[in-house]
Scaffold this motif. Structure first.
Motif, short mmCIF file in Angstrom:
data_model
loop_
_atom_site.label_atom_id
_atom_site.label_comp_id
_atom_site.label_asym_id
_atom_site.label_seq_id
_atom_site.Cartn_x
_atom_site.Cartn_y
_atom_site.Cartn_z
N THR A 1 1.00 -1.23 0.00
CA THR A 1 0.11 0.18 0.10
C THR A 1 0.90 1.22 0.11
O THR A 1 1.64 1.43 1.07
N THR A 2 0.94 1.98 -1.06
CA THR A 2 1.74 3.32 -1.08
C THR A 2 1.29 4.25 -0.32
O THR A 2 -0.02 4.25 -0.23
N THR A 3 1.99 5.22 0.14
CA THR A 3 1.75 6.28 0.81
C THR A 3 1.67 7.64 -0.01
O THR A 3 1.18 8.54 0.69
N ARG A 4 2.18 7.60 -1.27
CA ARG A 4 2.10 8.91 -1.87
C ARG A 4 1.59 8.63 -3.39
O ARG A 4 2.28 7.68 -3.95
N ALA A 5 1.13 9.51 -4.12
CA ALA A 5 0.77 9.42 -5.43
C ALA A 5 2.05 9.43 -6.26
O ALA A 5 2.93 10.30 -5.98
N ASN A 6 2.07 8.89 -7.26
CA ASN A 6 3.19 8.99 -8.53
C ASN A 6 4.49 8.49 -7.87
O ASN A 6 5.43 8.88 -8.16
N SER A 7 4.39 7.62 -6.81
CA SER A 7 5.54 6.77 -6.34
C SER A 7 5.80 5.55 -7.38
O SER A 7 5.21 5.18 -8.32
N ALA B 1 -2.27 6.70 -4.41
CA ALA B 1 -1.63 5.81 -3.18
C ALA B 1 -2.68 4.97 -2.65
O ALA B 1 -3.70 5.25 -2.23
N THR B 2 -2.62 3.73 -2.96
CA THR B 2 -3.44 2.65 -2.95
C THR B 2 -2.60 1.23 -2.86
O THR B 2 -1.36 1.30 -2.79
N ALA B 3 -3.47 0.10 -2.61
CA ALA B 3 -2.67 -1.10 -2.41
C ALA B 3 -2.65 -1.79 -4.05
O ALA B 3 -3.36 -1.62 -4.92
N TYR B 4 -1.28 -2.16 -4.11
CA TYR B 4 -0.97 -2.94 -5.28
C TYR B 4 -0.43 -4.41 -5.12
O TYR B 4 0.27 -4.31 -4.13
#
Length: 669
Positions: free
Chosen positions: A138-144, A187-190
């Motif tokens: 689960t990312t914490t920031r957009a465009n990461s 920022a969501t789960a991948y």
């Protein structure tokens, strides 16, 4: 700034046995993040806890997973950020487990990453037996971006799950060492990882790479909030228009502060609802607002200098000709807030000297007799106080007091323009400029200095150059004047006029041609001469940058007049090659020109205005020497002396560095 895998990333390496492995050499660019992924893809032994080392580099472990004794596979990921390029380096990883194991090592160089990755997400998993070797991150920031590695055992080629991409891989028999990547717009789960062709054990680990947040300029009138962790503070970073109200929020109330000056002649009032207070440079109390008005009835009138430039050319506005303003000078001594300490005229001084200089600090010196000496020594302090010089109604010079001396029958005050702060300011920012006009680089360095010292001065101006370079600076690593000197070597000149910095290309710029002016023998008190000069002739120059060197040679009568130029802040083969060509194109021929003696005095009535005497302007000059010669010369400095009611204007004119023709210049690697 978008994240990207840099081309400097080397190929993955692997070994069929052993506990240590060295990467291929690589050269990360300035401002890059390097991730090193280590993999262990064998059973029956404990991988242990690996260590990563590179001379002069501190690596940070971000995630690690291992199957332990008898387990299949292990993965470890380490990171380091490089504000400047370290040159060619190698990453060395050593595992503490049993020897004779299959291991891999991959180096991933990433540009556009945030130097602070402390809040980035990570995830890992060990699978004792199975085909699904995936993990949710689960990312914490957009465009990461997510990167990861796999160390597994099994026949057949592993396949990536949807959205996951192979970066590098090495297969040794049944051992699978791999790295992968995916970009994440929100920022969501991948779900990331691989599927094995057969059921076997392995480990995979993944880490999020955070993008460097973009820095944008606020529009005029916007409120800017700055958070320091415990409260919010604010500052206006753009100039409000006349009549605008500037409000700054601290979360519970509003407070105001203007850090830029209003237009010339504007009135500044601070209103608290019941009365009007004055002082643009005073910080109002919480709840007050600052307004800029043109109401002549308002209590406070701030006299500010006019902008000395209109478009590209100086404004030829004054009516006082050269050498005719001796009795029309006034000097104001004041603090940074504009509070006057003393007002002096030519009767209060014995001599006044002020100057303008090209790529150098200009100065002003005030000399007086015993009158007022006691007040001067008591009230004027170096760096605390300023001197501003008025010529008639025109504002011509300002700067900070650096020395005050008092003698039995005289006193002297020495003042330097704002550029002297570059010798008292460490580089205040860390930044990389890619393919950027060097005049823009210089302007942004200057603006950062002005913000650091919280000065209210006219905005810096710049003229555009036709070249672009990649350049970087690191905060607090060098003094600002050293960084500015390197920018000057890229083809920039600067000057300060009335507190306003002007950055211009070193090569001739049409915007600074004074085509309507021509000076001749009668306009100088000294004699002119014609000179053929070879003292600055170099046709074989070695230009050494940060990571590349090039030699440029121009054929001139079989001569090899050599020179060596070093620039540690310049990098990239194209940039350094171009700089070498331009250097030899400029110096690879003897000079023939009119020589005006340095500090030559202009005669009263010379056909040029004081506002036009801006260092860097190009002035046509004619002399009758040698049957009549006309040349274009660049103004390099101006020194004005006022003594006994007379004004003397001395100028130094030099060669015009014109656009260079690189034809015939050969580059040798």
């Amino acid at each position: 700034m978008a994240l990207a895998i840099d081309a400097s990333s080397p190929a993955m390496v692997a070994a069929t046995s052993g506990t240590s492995l060295a990467s291929n050499s690589f050269t990360p660019p300035a401002g890059s993040l390097v991730a090193v992924v280590g993999t262990w893809s064998w059973a029956g032994n404990n991988a242990g806890s690996p260590a990563l080392s590179t001379a002069g580099v501190t690596w940070t472990k971000t995630v690690e997973v291992s199957g332990g004794t008898g387990g299949w596979g292990a993965v470890t990921i380490w990171e380091a950020y490089f504000p400047t390029s370290p040159g060619s380096i190698v990453a060395n990883m050593t595992w503490t487990g049993t020897s004779s194991q299959r291991i891999g090592l991959d180096v991933i160089v990433i540009t556009g990453a945030d130097p602070d990755q402390s809040t980035a997400a990570s995830a890992s998993i060990h699978v004792s037996s199975g085909t699904t070797h995936t993990r949710s991150v689960t990312t914490t920031r957009a465009n990461s971006m997510i990167i990861g590695g796999l160390g597994a055992y099994g026949s057949g080629t592993p396949t990536v799950v949807s959205g996951w991409n192979d970066l590098h891989n090495v297969d040794n028999g049944s051992n699978r060492d791999r790295t992968g990547q995916r970009s994440c717009t929100t920022a969501t789960a991948y779900t990331v990882g691989w599927t094995l062709a057969s059921s076997n054990g392995g480990a995979n680990a993944h880490v999020e790479i955070l993008e460097l947040a973009a820095v944008t300029k606020n529009a005029t009138g916007e409120t800017v909030t700055v958070t320091d962790g415990t409260a919010t503070k604010s500052a206006i970073i753009s100039k409000p228009a006349t009549g605008d109200t500037v409000a700054v929020s601290d979360g519970t109330a509003t407070a105001s502060k203007i850090q830029t000056i209003p237009a010339t002649g504007d009135t500044v009032a601070v209103a608290d609802g019941t009365a009007t207070k004055s002082g643009i440079f005073d910080t109002p109390v919480t709840g007050e607002t600052v307004t800029v008005t043109d109401d002549p009835a308002s209590a406070t009138k701030i006299k500010l200098p006019p902008q000395p430039f209109k478009d590209d050319l100086p404004i030829p506005a004054e009516v006082l000709g050269i050498g005719r303003a001796g009795g029309d000078y006034r000097i104001q001594l004041h603090d940074v807030h504009g509070t006057t300490v003393a007002d002096l005229d030519t009767q209060d001084t014995t001599d006044v000297k002020w100057s303008r200089a090209l790529s150098n600090v200009s100065s002003c010196q005030l000399d007086g007799n015993t009158s007022g000496a006691e007040d001067i020594i008591k009230r004027v302090r170096p760096w605390v106080h300023w001197a501003t010089v008025y010529r008639g109604d025109d504002y011509v010079w300002t700067g900070q007091v650096t020395q005050v001396s008092v003698r039995p029958r005289a006193w002297t005050i020495v003042v330097k323009d704002l550029a002297t702060l570059m010798w008292r300011t460490r580089v205040p920012i860390t930044q990389i400029w890619r393919d950027t006009d060097p005049c823009e680089i210089a302007t942004e360095l200057w603006d950062a200095m002005i913000r650091f010292h919280e000065l209210s001065v006219p905005d810096a101006r710049r003229l555009s150059s036709t070249v672009a370079y990649t350049f970087s600076v690191d905060r607090d690593r060098r003094m600002l004047h050293q960084a500015m000197d390197d920018v000057v070597k890229l083809g920039v000149e600067w000057t300060v006029i009335g507190g306003m910095a002007l950055f211009q290309p070193a090569l001739r710029t049409p915007g600074l041609d004074l085509a309507h002016v021509e000076l001749s023998d009668r306009d100088f008190e000294e004699e002119l001469e014609v000179l053929h000069d070879g003292t600055r002739f170099f046709n074989d120059t070695r230009f050494q940058g940060k990571n590349y060197g090039a030699t440029a040679v121009k054929e001139v009568a079989g001569l090899h007049m050599q020179n060596l130029v070093s620039m540690d802040n310049l990098q990239g083969e194209d940039n350094i090659t171009r700089a070498a060509q331009q250097s030899v194109a400029k110096t690879g021929k003897p000079r023939s020109a009119i020589i005006v003696p340095p500090g030559a005095t202009l005669t009263p009535g010379a056909p040029v205005q004081m506002a036009e005497l801006v260092p860097g302007v190009v002035i046509p000059v004619w002399t009758e020497v040698s049957g009549g010669v006309r040349d274009l010369l660049r103004l390099e400095s101006v020194e004005v002396t006022i003594s006994a009611g007379l004004e003397k204007v001395a100028v130094t004119l030099g060669e015009v560095p014109d656009v260079q023709d690189v034809a015939g210049v050969e580059v040798i690697q």
